[in-house]
Structures are given as structure tokens and as C-alpha cells.
Design an enzyme around this catalytic site. Sequence first.
Site: not given
Length: 163
Positions: A155, A159
Site C-alpha cells: 500500500y 501511494k
Amino acid sequence: MSTASGMGFAVAQALVNRGGWQVHVLDVKPAPDQASSAPDTTYHQNDIADYGQLAAVFKSIWTSSGSQRRRLDFVFANAGVLDAASFFQESAAEGTDEPPPEPDYQVLDVNLRGFVNTVHLARHYMAQSPDRSSHAIAVTASSAAIWPTYCLPLYTTSKRKCK
């Protein structure tokens, strides 16, 4: 209105309530019953990580308005998912000569590939729209782009689009 929730739902709802907007909601989940009854809202079940699917939806949105009214003014790229499994969890292969199972790449596909696909297609159709000075693409950010989330390494990686 849709399966959108949180920020995505709030933005779509605000645009519909403001009036004058034709809102298209794209979600990987099937359309709920109330999606068809929301005014000025069209629901598209779609996987943004699949470029072919997303390109077909953008083209459909673009051509459905008729040749005299084609325009794309605003895209809110808000889709995102967290790591589906713990990256650091031991597998059945631990302690053997066998390699561990392949990681689940859904978080990278949605958060990174989906972002790139969406912005790429939005820019293409916005460039063909009238009055290009009023167009905008908004992308949901995450604090994980600045402060790593060590328990969610994929994750965090997805990002960190720009430095």
C-alpha cells in the site's frame, strides 16, 4: 446512489446536488438497486486496473453525450484498496526449499495501475473537450505517501507516486 462510499460518495453526491453535472460512478462492485434511480447519475461496473475495460467505459461516456455535447470536465480518481494479506505473514513454504506463494498484487494494480489508467484516459478525453481551461483531475492522496506504513508495504509503495 452507488457503491461508492466515504469521500467518493460525498463528491458524487455534492455534484448531483449542485445540479448541472452528469455524474458517472465507476466501481468494481455491482450496481446497487438505488444506483439507477439517482438523478443525473450513471453507474458503470468496472475494474480500473484493466485498461481495456476502463478505456471502453471512458469511450462509452464520451460518445453517449452525442457529437455536439461531448465533454469531460472533472475526474475524481478516488479508488484505492489496502494490502489484502500480510506481506510478512509466514507461508506454508517457510522452512522448506519451496518458494513462498506469489504476493497479492491487487493493491498495486488498483492504487497504481488504476491511477495511471484513469489519469491517462481522462487527459485524452479532456484534451478533446471544449473550453479546456476549466478541466480538472483530482486524485485522492494518502499520508502513506509521506510517512511509510510499515505493516502495509505494498500500500505504501502504491501511494508513493511522486516525490
